[in-house]
Structures are given as structure tokens and as C-alpha cells.
Design a protein around this motif. Structure first.
Motif, PDB file in Angstrom:
ATOM      1  N   LEU A   1      -9.561  -2.668   0.262  1.00 30.39           N
ATOM      2  CA  LEU A   1      -8.912  -1.449   0.715  1.00 30.39           C
ATOM      3  C   LEU A   1      -7.922  -0.970  -0.077  1.00 30.39           C
ATOM      4  CD1 LEU A   1      -8.384   0.219   3.320  1.00 30.39           C
ATOM      5  CD2 LEU A   1      -7.042  -1.264   4.212  1.00 30.39           C
TER       6      LEU A   1
ATOM      7  N   PHE B   1      -7.956   2.576   9.708  1.00 32.74           N
ATOM      8  CA  PHE B   1      -9.055   2.039  10.006  1.00 32.74           C
ATOM      9  C   PHE B   1      -9.198   0.554   9.276  1.00 32.74           C
ATOM     10  CE2 PHE B   1     -10.714   6.383  10.629  1.00 32.74           C
ATOM     11  CZ  PHE B   1     -10.985   6.365  11.670  1.00 32.74           C
ATOM     12  N   GLY B   2      -8.485   0.294   8.111  1.00 33.67           N
ATOM     13  CA  GLY B   2      -8.550  -0.838   7.598  1.00 33.67           C
ATOM     14  C   GLY B   2      -7.744  -1.903   8.455  1.00 33.67           C
TER      15      GLY B   2
ATOM     16  N   THR C   1      -7.989   7.257  -3.793  1.00 36.56           N
ATOM     17  CA  THR C   1      -7.574   8.325  -3.039  1.00 36.56           C
ATOM     18  C   THR C   1      -6.540   8.881  -3.772  1.00 36.56           C
ATOM     19  OG1 THR C   1      -8.759   7.338  -1.071  1.00 36.56           O
ATOM     20  CG2 THR C   1      -7.132   9.101  -0.830  1.00 36.56           C
TER      21      THR C   1
ATOM     22  N   TYR D   1       0.817  -1.278   0.014  1.00 38.86           N
ATOM     23  CA  TYR D   1      -0.046   0.195  -0.133  1.00 38.86           C
ATOM     24  C   TYR D   1       0.875   1.183   0.043  1.00 38.86           C
ATOM     25  CZ  TYR D   1      -4.218  -2.791   1.361  1.00 38.86           C
ATOM     26  OH  TYR D   1      -5.307  -3.526   1.380  1.00 38.86           O
TER      27      TYR D   1
ATOM     28  N   LEU E   1      -9.676   1.227  -2.546  1.00 37.81           N
ATOM     29  CA  LEU E   1      -9.881   2.569  -1.861  1.00 37.81           C
ATOM     30  C   LEU E   1      -8.722   3.499  -1.716  1.00 37.81           C
ATOM     31  CD1 LEU E   1     -11.869   4.534  -0.280  1.00 37.81           C
ATOM     32  CD2 LEU E   1     -11.268   3.231   1.733  1.00 37.81           C
ATOM     33  N   LEU E   2      -7.571   3.123  -1.445  1.00 35.87           N
ATOM     34  CA  LEU E   2      -6.207   3.797  -1.502  1.00 35.87           C
ATOM     35  C   LEU E   2      -5.924   4.429  -2.875  1.00 35.87           C
ATOM     36  CD1 LEU E   2      -4.390   1.490   1.158  1.00 35.87           C
ATOM     37  CD2 LEU E   2      -5.147   3.955   1.493  1.00 35.87           C
TER      38      LEU E   2
ATOM     39  N   LEU F   1      -5.485  11.508   4.675  1.00 32.95           N
ATOM     40  CA  LEU F   1      -6.557  10.498   4.334  1.00 32.95           C
ATOM     41  C   LEU F   1      -6.196   8.986   3.961  1.00 32.95           C
ATOM     42  CD1 LEU F   1      -8.529  12.511   1.620  1.00 32.95           C
ATOM     43  CD2 LEU F   1      -9.240  11.702   3.828  1.00 32.95           C
ATOM     44  N   CYS F   2      -4.796   8.715   3.383  1.00 31.27           N
ATOM     45  CA  CYS F   2      -4.561   7.410   3.241  1.00 31.27           C
ATOM     46  C   CYS F   2      -4.031   6.946   4.394  1.00 31.27           C
ATOM     47  CB  CYS F   2      -3.287   7.485   2.285  1.00 31.27           C
ATOM     48  SG  CYS F   2      -3.658   7.977   0.627  1.00 31.27           S
TER      49      CYS F   2
ATOM     50  N   LEU G   1      -5.448   7.515   7.479  1.00 35.46           N
ATOM     51  CA  LEU G   1      -6.759   7.257   8.295  1.00 35.46           C
ATOM     52  C   LEU G   1      -7.384   5.856   7.580  1.00 35.46           C
ATOM     53  CD1 LEU G   1      -8.139  10.621   8.670  1.00 35.46           C
ATOM     54  CD2 LEU G   1      -7.384   9.213  10.480  1.00 35.46           C
ATOM     55  N   GLU G   2      -7.239   5.733   6.159  1.00 31.63           N
ATOM     56  CA  GLU G   2      -7.945   4.628   5.696  1.00 31.63           C
ATOM     57  C   GLU G   2      -7.204   3.399   5.865  1.00 31.63           C
ATOM     58  OE1 GLU G   2      -9.442   7.095   1.673  1.00 31.63           O
ATOM     59  OE2 GLU G   2      -7.856   5.814   1.546  1.00 31.63           O
ATOM     60  N   GLY G   3      -5.732   3.339   5.949  1.00 33.48           N
ATOM     61  CA  GLY G   3      -5.174   2.412   6.436  1.00 33.48           C
ATOM     62  C   GLY G   3      -5.182   2.066   7.896  1.00 33.48           C
TER      63      GLY G   3
END
Length: 213
Positions: free
Chosen positions: A170, A200-201, A177, A23, A173-174, A193-194, A196-198
Motif C-alpha cells: 500500500l 480501501f487499504g 501516486t 503514509y 502504491l501511495l 486518490l491518496c 481513497l487508496e488509504g
């Protein structure tokens, strides 16, 4: 060493490290490359100063690349495609293979152009790329077998921790983004943003795992 890698495939922490390394590298280069693919400059001209004994200005180097037009766009696409393959997880091995010449080229440029501290970062990227290839050695090894008639049996180990669709989702989504910041403005917003996505993932994976047990 290969036996150690085989054992690490059964370790949750090792698989998570590899997943998020994909990622990190893939998302960063989708973000950086998409701007080039869309025709944006690498950096505003005149932002870097070099010692007087340096052979060529970094500003001039990147401005020259930018003015090539199609080739500059191609360089961006050459970063976006391997990065996108990496973050999907499903095609991560292909992405790591495609990214090797890119990461090596970037490392050599930063050394040649005297990018000060940047070669430290680019050598870590190159090392991460080589580590991902080593992690997937089981899938790559048939390339090195003799080109002759015979039967070859390959056993590979999944690193998706029994929820491949979760990590692929996920990754998508990344990817979206990173593509949404094609103009490379607000890099801190993209990074946040990345992150936070990581995060929460990562938490979501353990929630799913607990429910299954």
C-alpha cells in the motif's frame, strides 16, 4: 512513558495510527518535494501578500530559492527521500530520522517568514515526526549507548500487524501516486486518490484479518 509505548505496540488501533501517520507525512512530502526535484516552483509568484512591516517578501524568498537551481532540486530530493522511506513502512525508522531536520527546518522557516496560520500545520508535522521517533525508540536507542566493548541485546516489536507485505504494498502504491503528480497540479485530485487508496487499504486490512480468523 516508554513502558506505555511498549504496551501501545500491542494495540491494533495504535499500530494503524502510526502506519497511516507515516503514509500521511511521507506521501505529502513526496508530493511537495518531487516538484522541486523536477525544477518546479513552490508557488506562482505574486500569490501572497504580506504586511508592509515584514522584512522580506515570501514570494521573493521562494523565487530566490528556486533560482538557485541545483540547491532547489536538492531541497526537493531531501524531502522526497525521507518521505519515500516513511511510506514504505519497512524503512520507516530511517525515514523518520532523516525527516527530523527537514521538518524542523520547515517549521522554523514558517515562523521566521510569518506564514500566518501555516506554523500551526508545520508544528503538527514536527510533533508527528517526533512521535514516530519515540514510537521507534527501541530501534534508535543503541545510538545512545557508550562507545565501548560490550554485548547489547535489543528487543523490538513489530507494528505491521502480521501483514508487513500488505502495508508495504500500500505504501508503494501511495508513493507512486504522489510521484505521478510531480508538477503539483490538481492537488485535490492527488489528495482524493491518496484518501481513497488509504481508505480501501484500511478496509482491506480488516477483510484479510477476518478471513484469517
Amino acid at each position: 512513558m516508554l513502558q506505555v509505548i511498549d504496551r501501545l505496540h500491542s494495540k491494533t488501533w495504535a499500530c494503524l495510527f502510526v502506519i497511516f501517520l507515516r503514509y500521511l507525512i511521507g506521501g505529502a512530502f513526496v508530493y511537495a518535494g518531487w516538484g522541486k526535484a523536477l525544477g518546479g516552483r513552490f508557488m506562482p509568484t505574486g500569490t501572497l501578500q504580506l504586511p508592509p512591516d515584514h522584512g522580506i517578501s515570501i514570494d521573493l524568498f521562494f523565487e530566490t530559492l528556486y533560482r538557485t537551481g541545483i540547491w532547489w532540486n536538492f531541497l526537493g530530493i531531501a524531502q522526497v527521500i525521507p518521505g519515500a522511506l516513511l511510506v514504505t513502512q519497512r524503512f520507516a525508522t530511517l525515514g523518520a530520522l532523516a525527516f527530523l531536520p527537514v521538518s524542523l527546518n520547515i517549521f522554523l522557516i514558517t515562523i521566521s517568514m510569518n506564514f500566518h496560520f501555516t506554523p500551526v500545520i508545520t508544528v503538527l508535522i514536527l510533533a508527528g515526526n517526533l512521535g514516530l521517533l519515540l514510537w521507534d525508540y527501541q530501534k534508535i536507542s543503541p545510538v545512545f549507548y557508550p562507545n565501548q566493548t560490550g554485548q547489547l541485546t535489543i528487543t523490538t516489536q513489530s507494528d505491521q500487524l502480521s501483514v508487513p507485505l500488505y502495508w508495504q504494498g500500500l505504501g508503494i502504491l501511495l508513493l507512486l501516486t504522489s510521484l505521478s503528480f510531480g508538477n503539483r497540479e490538481n492537488p485535490m485530485t492527488w489528495l482524493l486518490l491518496c484518501f481513497l487508496e488509504g481508505l480501501f487499504g484500511f478496509i482491506g486490512f480488516f477483510v484479510i484479518r477476518r478471513k484469517k480468523t
